[in-house]
Enzyme design. Structure first.
Site, short mmCIF file in Angstrom:
data_model
loop_
_atom_site.label_atom_id
_atom_site.label_comp_id
_atom_site.label_asym_id
_atom_site.label_seq_id
_atom_site.Cartn_x
_atom_site.Cartn_y
_atom_site.Cartn_z
N SER A 138 9.67 25.68 20.73
CA SER A 138 11.13 25.62 20.75
C SER A 138 11.90 24.50 20.97
O SER A 138 11.32 23.42 21.53
CB SER A 138 11.69 26.90 21.64
OG SER A 138 12.98 26.94 21.92
N TYR A 151 12.18 30.23 30.16
CA TYR A 151 12.08 30.23 28.80
C TYR A 151 11.57 28.79 28.39
O TYR A 151 10.55 28.36 27.83
CB TYR A 151 13.00 30.78 27.97
CG TYR A 151 12.61 30.61 26.33
CD1 TYR A 151 12.01 31.61 26.08
CD2 TYR A 151 13.45 29.65 25.68
CE1 TYR A 151 11.57 31.50 24.66
CE2 TYR A 151 13.26 29.63 24.38
CZ TYR A 151 12.46 30.53 23.69
OH TYR A 151 12.10 30.50 22.23
#
Length: 254
Positions: A138, A151
């Protein structure tokens, strides 16, 4: 000649969103696609669509956090040429707003889940003379994003895990890369916004879309096309790299 003709591909979280787009494209390019997903209903719908359009797909109901189940699935499949570690979950909150249970849950799915599939599949690839692995990292592995502590931690781990696997299995003809999407418009995003920003859905969708300098979120199909390239023989000289697909998020937000 299709780019994945004769290949067997495993896609975790292939029942929706990015994983769905990857599963459909890989099947269209000749791969036999094995979808590993806890969401059996969604996975079955994707597989049915693939079969209805002339492709080959099979669903395996499993949680990627269950190593024994993942190993059993890999053993049942046998020959595996391509692995896409796509399954993942998110969490909103900074360090102080991230309870231990939340932290453990995110890392258990995003990091241990990827480890479990690698643990199950890499020996198969070694036995078959090689393969291609793609991990979903990501932009959160590259830049600081507010209120994404757990995350971001998990995706940073995926980034490093990719390098480790790529280095360790050079001599086994196993390539391992990752991609780092910015925001992608999927049902997950719509649900995420509805849950965390009730009453402000339109406002937040616009704000999140415009956080990409290109002015919009990515389409799942755009992510799938990069995944296809990196998992195909066209990328035979590429390993140990991460590829941002981010609408300019990392380099142009200034």
């Amino acid at each position: 000649m299709s780019k994945l003709s004769g290949k067997v591909a495993v896609v975790t979280g292939g029942g929706s969103g990015i994983g769905e787009a990857i599963s459909k494209l890989f099947a269209a390019e000749g791969a036999v696609v094995h979808i590993v997903d806890l969401n059996v209903e969604g996975a079955n719908q994707v597989a049915e669509t693939i079969v209805a359009t002339g492709g080959q797909a099979k669903v395996h109901a499993a949680n990627v956090t269950d190593q024994q189940a993942i190993v059993q699935i890999a053993n049942e499949i046998g020959k595996i040429d391509v692995l896409v570690n796509n399954a993942g979950i998110a969490h909103v909150g900074n360090l102080e707003n991230c309870a231990a249970d939340d932290f453990d849950r995110v890392l258990n799915v995003n990091v241990k889940g990827a480890y479990n599939t690698l643990f199950a599949v890499v020996p198969r690839m070694k036995a078959n003379g090689g393969g291609a692995i793609l991990n979903l990292a990501s932009i959160a592995a590259w830049v600081g994003i507010a209120d994404r502590f757990a995350y971001s931690t998990s995706k940073g781990a995926i980034f490093a895990m990719t390098l480790s696997v790529a280095r360790d299995y050079l001599n086994d003809n196993i390539r391992c890369n990752s991609i780092s999407p910015a925001r992608v418009h999927t049902p997950f995003v719509d649900g995420f916004i509805a849950k965390n920003y009730p009453g402000k859905e339109s406002e937040m969708f616009k704000k999140l879309s415009q956080s990409q300098p290109i002015g919009r979120m990515a389409k799942p199909e755009e992510i799938a096309k990069l995944a296809l390239f990196l998992c195909s023989d066209d990328a035979g000289f590429i390993t140990g790299n991460d590829y941002p697909i981010d609408g300019g998020f990392i380099k142009l937000n200034n």
